[in-house]
Design an enzyme around this catalytic site. Structure first.
Site, short mmCIF file in Angstrom:
data_model
loop_
_atom_site.label_atom_id
_atom_site.label_comp_id
_atom_site.label_asym_id
_atom_site.label_seq_id
_atom_site.Cartn_x
_atom_site.Cartn_y
_atom_site.Cartn_z
N ASN A 270 -10.42 0.11 1.88
CA ASN A 270 -8.97 0.17 1.69
C ASN A 270 -8.68 -0.03 0.20
O ASN A 270 -8.79 -1.15 -0.30
CB ASN A 270 -8.30 -0.92 2.54
CG ASN A 270 -6.78 -0.90 2.41
OD1 ASN A 270 -6.22 -0.23 1.55
ND2 ASN A 270 -6.12 -1.65 3.27
N CYS B 241 0.82 -1.22 0.00
CA CYS B 241 0.00 0.00 0.00
C CYS B 241 0.85 1.26 0.00
O CYS B 241 0.32 2.37 -0.13
CB CYS B 241 -0.92 0.01 1.21
SG CYS B 241 -2.08 -1.36 1.17
N HIS C 90 -2.40 6.59 4.92
CA HIS C 90 -2.97 5.47 4.17
C HIS C 90 -4.26 5.03 4.85
O HIS C 90 -4.33 4.91 6.07
CB HIS C 90 -1.96 4.32 4.13
CG HIS C 90 -2.55 3.03 3.64
ND1 HIS C 90 -3.28 2.97 2.49
CD2 HIS C 90 -2.55 1.79 4.17
CE1 HIS C 90 -3.69 1.72 2.31
NE2 HIS C 90 -3.27 1.00 3.32
O1 UT7 Z 1 -3.45 -1.79 3.85
C1 UT7 Z 1 -2.40 -2.62 4.24
C2 UT7 Z 1 -2.35 -2.77 5.65
N1 UT7 Z 1 -3.54 -3.39 6.18
C3 UT7 Z 1 -3.91 -3.05 7.38
O2 UT7 Z 1 -3.30 -2.18 7.96
C4 UT7 Z 1 -5.05 -3.80 8.05
C5 UT7 Z 1 -4.73 -3.93 9.50
N2 UT7 Z 1 -5.67 -4.69 10.28
C6 UT7 Z 1 -6.94 -4.28 10.57
O3 UT7 Z 1 -7.38 -3.27 10.06
C7 UT7 Z 1 -7.74 -5.07 11.59
O4 UT7 Z 1 -6.89 -6.01 12.19
C8 UT7 Z 1 -8.99 -5.77 11.01
C9 UT7 Z 1 -10.05 -4.75 10.64
C10 UT7 Z 1 -8.59 -6.59 9.80
C11 UT7 Z 1 -9.60 -6.70 12.07
O5 UT7 Z 1 -9.87 -5.99 13.27
P1 UT7 Z 1 -9.40 -6.60 14.68
O6 UT7 Z 1 -9.91 -5.69 15.71
O7 UT7 Z 1 -7.91 -6.80 14.59
O8 UT7 Z 1 -10.19 -7.95 14.74
P2 UT7 Z 1 -9.63 -9.44 14.88
O9 UT7 Z 1 -9.01 -9.91 13.61
O10 UT7 Z 1 -8.79 -9.54 16.12
O11 UT7 Z 1 -10.97 -10.22 15.11
C12 UT7 Z 1 -11.79 -10.00 16.26
C13 UT7 Z 1 -13.03 -10.86 16.16
C14 UT7 Z 1 -12.73 -12.32 15.87
O12 UT7 Z 1 -13.65 -13.10 16.59
P3 UT7 Z 1 -13.22 -13.82 17.98
O13 UT7 Z 1 -12.06 -14.69 17.60
O14 UT7 Z 1 -12.83 -12.69 18.89
O15 UT7 Z 1 -14.45 -14.53 18.35
C15 UT7 Z 1 -13.01 -12.46 14.40
O16 UT7 Z 1 -13.39 -13.76 14.03
O17 UT7 Z 1 -13.85 -10.41 15.07
C16 UT7 Z 1 -14.17 -11.52 14.23
N3 UT7 Z 1 -14.30 -11.01 12.86
C17 UT7 Z 1 -15.46 -10.56 12.36
N4 UT7 Z 1 -16.69 -10.47 12.89
C18 UT7 Z 1 -17.67 -9.95 12.11
C19 UT7 Z 1 -13.33 -10.87 11.91
N5 UT7 Z 1 -13.87 -10.34 10.80
C20 UT7 Z 1 -15.17 -10.15 11.05
C21 UT7 Z 1 -16.23 -9.61 10.29
N6 UT7 Z 1 -17.45 -9.53 10.87
N7 UT7 Z 1 -16.07 -9.17 9.02
#
Ligand code: UT7
Length: 329
Positions: A286, A116, A256
């Site tokens: 994104n 990115c 970004h």
């Molecule tokens: O552009 C290049 C760089 N990219 C980035 O910088 C992206 C960086 N990462 C992020 O933006 C975030 O990590 C995400 C938005 C991808 C995810 O947010 P998070 O707060 O880190 O969530 P997580 O992956 O820790 O997931 C938390 C919970 C999980 O459930 P449990 O295990 O706590 O029960 C996931 O299964 O949220 C669940 N989950 C969802 N729930 C509903 C993951 N995706 C979804 C979804 N809808 N779409």
């Protein structure tokens, strides 16, 4: 010793496909909610390219608009750089399709893959080409059709990405406007945290790689998150130091657009007021390399970039790569 040339942006433009995919639409195809997507990422909707649209199609339209804005003919461009992570084909470069589509007949053309951060890298390369006397006018495009590289069964990634292209014409500056400093860096040891595993020479396409969906984006979201905040912050601080511009002189910060929480955390780390931080992730998701040139164009349309406005650009992405630019409008 000769004073280093200064390089500035003389035209901007962007293109997004017409089709909008909202969070409510996503609720119908995967186990997610509008509330989760909005609170965790800040995204409300994203654009989706048509089946017949490839990355170069978006880039050509964005490039055409930037050239018109700069009041230049395509034949006046000396180099076409396309930053992308979703090229039309493995080769030739997407930039070659863009060069031909635009009719930039005098320009060499090449792609730049830097996650990115690609558009920021492209801007820095354009600055180098102009300062070295290799080119006078460079078109730097950032374009993605990431929705065709998305695993629509992986709710952790498929809600995040969108399709778009943004472009800028870069030329030598003969006034005070232009790039004041840049900082760019990479750490390839962390490549596995955000990548598209198959389809290259490491894992060529097989029935198995297709069945395992290895031709789609794989990301360890929360690991990437932590690095993104830290590295965008560091890059910004270093670029500000190199420009000898203090944080309080920054009028607009364009980070970004990966996640509104990342954007907020970097802004807080840099102690830049919220109202100075540009956010458009709600409308596009994104869109990787496209988000910064889109933001620049939107800000110009809103008449927020006036002579003397100090702008800080920062990005982070797959590689990992990161970088920042301090710019005086
Ligand atoms: O552009 C290049 C760089 N990219 C980035 O910088 C992206 C960086 N990462 C992020 O933006 C975030 O990590 C995400 C938005 C991808 C995810 O947010 P998070 O707060 O880190 O969530 P997580 O992956 O820790 O997931 C938390 C919970 C999980 O459930 P449990 O295990 O706590 O029960 C996931 O299964 O949220 C669940 N989950 C969802 N729930 C509903 C993951 N995706 C979804 C979804 N809808 N779409």
């Amino acid at each position: 010793m000769d004073k280093k040339k200064r390089v500035k942006i003389t035209g901007t433009g962007f293109y997004v496909p017409d089709q909008i995919l909202t969070n409510a639409d996503l609720e119908k195809i995967i186990d997610t909610t509008d509330e989760w997507i909005l609170t965790r990422s800040g995204i409300r909707e994203r654009r989706i390219a048509r089946e017949d649209q490839a990355t170069s199609d978006l880039c050509i339209e964005a490039g055409r608009r930037a050239l018109e804005d700069a009041d230049l003919e395509p034949s006046e461009i000396d180099a076409v750089i396309v930053a992308t992570n979703s090229p039309d084909t493995m080769f030739p470069a997407t930039a070659c399709y863009v060069q031909s589509g635009l009719g930039a007949n005098h320009a060499p053309a090449f792609d730049l893959i830097a996650g990115c951060t690609g558009w920021i890298y492209g801007l820095i390369v354009a600055e180098g080409l102009i300062c070295a006397g290799t080119a006078r006018r460079v078109l730097v495009v950032g374009g993605e059709v990431l929705t065709k590289l998305t695993n629509w069964k992986d709710r952790g990634t498929c809600v995040l990405f969108g399709d778009a292209a943004g472009a800028a014409v870069v030329e030598e500056s003969h006034d005070e406007a232009g790039i004041l400093s840049h900082f760019w860096k990479a750490d390839g040891s962390l490549a596995g945290l955000l990548h598209l595993p198959a389809g290259g020479t490491r894992r060529p396409a097989t029935l198995q790689t297709v069945a395992e969906r290895l031709h789609t984006i794989h990301m360890k979201g929360n690991e990437v998150y932590k690095h993104a905040v830290k590295r965008m912050g560091e890059a910004s601080e270093e670029a500000l130091k190199r420009a000898q511009v203090s944080k309080d002189r920054i009028d607009i910060f364009i980070p970004h657009q990966a996640n509104s929480r990342i954007i907020e955390a970097v802004g807080e780390r840099l102690e830049i007021d919220r109202e100075k931080v540009y956010v458009n992730i709600d409308r596009y998701g994104n869109v990787s390399v496209a988000c910064i040139p889109i933001a620049l164009h939107e800000l110009r349309q809103a008449k927020k970039l006036r002579p003397g406005t100090h702008v800080l650009l920062a990005a982070f992405g797959a590689g990992f790569t990161w970088g920042a630019v301090v710019y005086r409008w």
